[in-house]
Design an enzyme around this catalytic site. Sequence first.
Site, mmCIF file in Angstrom:
data_model
loop_
_atom_site.group_PDB
_atom_site.id
_atom_site.type_symbol
_atom_site.label_atom_id
_atom_site.label_comp_id
_atom_site.label_asym_id
_atom_site.label_seq_id
_atom_site.Cartn_x
_atom_site.Cartn_y
_atom_site.Cartn_z
ATOM 1 N N THR A 147 0.843 -1.191 0.000
ATOM 2 C CA THR A 147 0.000 0.000 0.000
ATOM 3 C C THR A 147 0.881 1.245 0.000
ATOM 4 O O THR A 147 1.863 1.313 0.746
ATOM 5 C CB THR A 147 -0.915 0.009 1.236
ATOM 6 N N SER A 148 0.540 2.232 -0.830
ATOM 7 C CA SER A 148 1.243 3.515 -0.896
ATOM 8 C C SER A 148 2.725 3.296 -1.225
ATOM 9 O O SER A 148 3.046 2.794 -2.295
ATOM 10 C CB SER A 148 1.037 4.270 0.422
ATOM 11 N N SER A 149 3.641 3.615 -0.325
ATOM 12 C CA SER A 149 5.058 3.368 -0.597
ATOM 13 C C SER A 149 5.299 1.883 -0.871
ATOM 14 O O SER A 149 6.126 1.524 -1.719
ATOM 15 C CB SER A 149 5.919 3.832 0.586
ATOM 16 N N PHE A 171 -1.730 -1.089 -4.245
ATOM 17 C CA PHE A 171 -2.819 -0.269 -3.699
ATOM 18 C C PHE A 171 -2.331 1.170 -3.531
ATOM 19 O O PHE A 171 -1.492 1.447 -2.673
ATOM 20 C CB PHE A 171 -3.277 -0.812 -2.342
ATOM 21 N N HIS A 288 -6.612 8.451 -0.440
ATOM 22 C CA HIS A 288 -5.366 7.674 -0.391
ATOM 23 C C HIS A 288 -5.457 6.556 0.652
ATOM 24 O O HIS A 288 -4.852 5.499 0.484
ATOM 25 C CB HIS A 288 -4.188 8.607 -0.063
#
Length: 317
Positions: A147-149, A171, A288
């Site tokens: 997720t994200s990073s 994601f 986000h």
Amino acid sequence: MTLKTRLFGAVLTVLTLAAAALTFAAPASAATLTQVTGFGTNPTNLQMHLYVPDRVAARPAVLLALHYCTGSGPAFHSGTQYASLADRYGFIVIYPSVTRSSKCWDVASPQALRRGGGSDPVGLMSMVDYVKQRYAADPTRIFATGTSSGAMMTNVMLGDYPDVFAAGASFAGVPFACFATGGSSEWNSECANGQLIKTAQQWGDLVRGAYPGYTGQRPRMQIWHGTNDETLRYPNFGEQVKQWTNVHGLSQTPTYTDSPQSGYTRTRYGSSGPMAPVEAISMQGVSHNLPVDAAQVIRFFGLDGTTPPPTTPPPTT
């Protein structure tokens, strides 16, 4: 028979049944998240936590589960459903942690964006190799998600090591090399703001450049993004679709489109089936901080098969 005798008999029966229930109750799970040290080459001092379920499949699959910025492996373990799905289906989950102050993965340096170049991807591959060797894992069923990073790093790992990973799920991420800065900076505002737009061929060339000369099969990719993402803006969704369809030599025209739930639009490329080369889910109105549908990830990876028989995995060290 007196009332007192009947009551005593009833109580005795209840106690007998209760004792029998206790005798035949399923044993409690002993599986726990365990830290592993000394797992191999680790140039950026990553930490490794491992979840091995009580019942491990023969030649188990391995999932590399990558946390978000400011997060950790244990936090990603407790905040997602991958471990409980591992209990059900018998695969093993690696939960790595970044130790640098930002707790973000290096997806920007030249070292990270080429196979064997150094930085975080090398340490992550050491973890994968450790599990493959120690648990006799199936080398054709190695997966990554984040997720994200961690989603960005999922793109990086699939680009750097296409011969290792069978598929990934991203994601709220960005394409491979979108965050490249060419220096020591970890953050790329142009990419984060959705302003880095390239052709499908240009994006695909960046992936192919990570492992020059590789002509083998490429990992499948599942992409999730919210239309209201305020941190890694929504155009990154379409740019990832461009990149991975090009890597697979596919048209950007979907083969299949549906809505798995209200507000979600799912498109598949190259196949209409549940394990298409590229699957993309656009989440209308989602920010986000998007929900992680671990069950859909496991379905896309093809890990939702028969529950494995009981086995005794080797102890984690």
